[in-house]
Design a protein around this motif. Structure first.
Motif, PDB file in Angstrom:
ATOM      1  N   MET A  16      43.176  33.109  53.392  1.00 23.50           N
ATOM      2  CA  MET A  16      41.901  32.280  53.064  1.00 23.50           C
ATOM      3  C   MET A  16      41.831  31.119  52.040  1.00 23.50           C
ATOM      4  O   MET A  16      42.319  31.537  50.936  1.00 23.50           O
ATOM      5  N   LYS A  17      41.459  30.071  52.526  1.00 19.45           N
ATOM      6  CA  LYS A  17      41.857  28.789  51.585  1.00 19.45           C
ATOM      7  C   LYS A  17      40.308  28.435  51.249  1.00 19.45           C
ATOM      8  O   LYS A  17      39.580  28.468  51.627  1.00 19.45           O
ATOM      9  N   ASP A  18      40.342  28.311  49.676  1.00 14.54           N
ATOM     10  CA  ASP A  18      39.195  27.841  48.752  1.00 14.54           C
ATOM     11  C   ASP A  18      38.964  26.281  49.120  1.00 14.54           C
ATOM     12  O   ASP A  18      39.771  25.632  48.775  1.00 14.54           O
ATOM     13  N   VAL A  19      38.215  25.896  49.965  1.00 13.75           N
ATOM     14  CA  VAL A  19      37.801  24.496  50.173  1.00 13.75           C
ATOM     15  C   VAL A  19      36.656  24.105  49.626  1.00 13.75           C
ATOM     16  O   VAL A  19      35.798  23.120  50.034  1.00 13.75           O
ATOM     17  N   SER A  20      36.122  24.840  48.547  1.00 15.10           N
ATOM     18  CA  SER A  20      34.853  24.505  48.251  1.00 15.10           C
ATOM     19  C   SER A  20      34.684  23.175  47.599  1.00 15.10           C
ATOM     20  O   SER A  20      33.394  22.354  47.557  1.00 15.10           O
ATOM     21  N   LYS A  21      35.861  22.537  46.947  1.00 12.37           N
ATOM     22  CA  LYS A  21      35.603  21.195  46.530  1.00 12.37           C
ATOM     23  C   LYS A  21      35.763  19.912  47.707  1.00 12.37           C
ATOM     24  O   LYS A  21      35.762  18.695  47.219  1.00 12.37           O
ATOM     25  N   GLU A  22      36.096  20.296  48.961  1.00 18.74           N
ATOM     26  CA  GLU A  22      36.078  19.277  49.854  1.00 18.74           C
ATOM     27  C   GLU A  22      34.782  18.641  50.108  1.00 18.74           C
ATOM     28  O   GLU A  22      33.682  19.202  49.920  1.00 18.74           O
ATOM     29  N   ALA A  23      34.852  17.166  50.368  1.00 24.82           N
ATOM     30  CA  ALA A  23      33.862  16.248  50.332  1.00 24.82           C
ATOM     31  C   ALA A  23      32.511  16.690  51.235  1.00 24.82           C
ATOM     32  O   ALA A  23      31.424  16.655  50.739  1.00 24.82           O
ATOM     33  N   GLN A  24      32.726  17.262  52.378  1.00 25.01           N
ATOM     34  CA  GLN A  24      31.862  17.672  53.480  1.00 25.01           C
ATOM     35  C   GLN A  24      30.942  18.946  52.935  1.00 25.01           C
ATOM     36  O   GLN A  24      29.930  19.077  53.269  1.00 25.01           O
ATOM     37  N   PHE A  25      31.408  19.514  51.777  1.00 26.84           N
ATOM     38  CA  PHE A  25      30.581  20.644  51.109  1.00 26.84           C
ATOM     39  C   PHE A  25      29.637  20.227  49.980  1.00 26.84           C
ATOM     40  O   PHE A  25      29.065  21.378  49.468  1.00 26.84           O
TER      41      PHE A  25
END
Length: 297
Positions: free
Chosen positions: A188-197
């Motif tokens: 599981m990769k933490d993608v919280s900082k990606e622009a779409q979120f």
């Protein structure tokens, strides 16, 4: 009580602006239909969710959720680690486009005052033609399924960072930042900082600001809210204004979280190394945000 309500996983679902475009099917078992066998099918995958008498993790015979999956010429069975409540959910949704079958998300509620939603993701690996289990973990609150927030056809698990609970205040006074987890292979990769979120964090930030106003007026625990607020401001790239508010609003009389064990505890519950004592809440918070990756040096 206001803050605790905001922390509920139902709010995270409510932040989704419109229905997801990708196909998803789900089934739930609870006290009303725990004796039934529920089957769902989608895109070549079948999942069967039941309750069966099994020996649980504590060695006690009880009814536990059992999930059976078939697809791609293979099958697999898994159970919840522990369940004192007949409440579980199975979803079939695309979480990793790198393989040729959708994933099955298995969520079960353990019971307890604030705990827990156990989440497992079962994913088909074309290299081995076998199903594999990814143990996502245990999360505060009730069952929370996956969502396609950015509507790109790939579902993510949206929760909040449980490390903030009780960190600088009681549970009711804590307000954790949103966490978005994406399946990548068997991890599981933490993608919280990606622009779409970022719109998701922006919405939660508004709720945090309102909570800060409420607890300040009522003289309630504010540091637990400020911790989540500062983490969210860091995600949005607004650290300067975030620290200004923290410095202005924090409760100088509270010593909650100012002493920390930087390593593990021994069998007697004692810190295995020297305790770290912080002089103030902002100093402790900065150390915590550096440790958890919300800030960098």
């Amino acid at each position: 009580k206001i803050i605790t309500a905001v922390l509920s996983t139902s709010l995270l679902t409510g932040l989704i602006a419109s229905p997801a475009i990708a196909e998803i099917v789900s089934v739930e078992l609870d006290q009303d239909n725990a004796d039934k066998q529920n089957i769902i099918q989608s895109q070549g995958v079948q999942a069967t969710l039941t309750y069966e008498e099994r020996i649980d993790i504590e060695g006690i015979m009880s009814e536990v959720p059992v999930l059976n999956i078939s697809g791609g010429g293979a099958s697999i069975e898994t159970t919840a680690s522990y369940s004192s409540f007949p409440y579980s959910q199975a979803q079939i949704a695309e979480m990793d486009p790198a393989n040729n079958l959708p994933e099955v998300i298995f969520s079960s509620f353990t019971g307890g005052a604030h705990c827990c939603n156990e989440v497992k993701i079962l994913t088909f690996q074309p290299q081995t033609s076998q199903w594999e289990i990814v143990d996502v973990g245990f999360f505060d609150g009730g069952i929370n399924g996956v969502e396609d927030f950015d509507q790109n056809g790939v579902y993510e698990f949206i929760t909040y960072d449980n490390r903030f609970l009780y960190k600088y205040s009681s549970y009711a006074g804590s307000f954790a930042p949103v966490q978005v987890l994406k399946l990548a292979g068997l991890a599981m990769k933490d993608v919280s900082k990606e622009a779409q979120f970022l719109p998701l964090h922006r919405k939660v930030l508004q709720d945090m600001w309102q909570a800060i106003e409420v607890v300040t007026d009522e003289g309630y625990e504010v540091n637990g809210v400020l911790a989540g607020y500062m983490a969210t401001k860091a995600i949005l790239g607004e650290t300067t204004s975030g620290w200004e508010l923290v410095q202005y609003r924090y409760d100088r009389s509270s010593d909650w979280g100012l002493r920390e064990c930087p390593t593990n505890y021994d069998d007697q519950g004692n810190c295995a190394s020297e305790w770290v004592d912080y002089e103030s809440f902002p100093a402790a918070l900065r150390g915590f945000l550096l440790e958890t990756g919300y800030l960098s040096e």
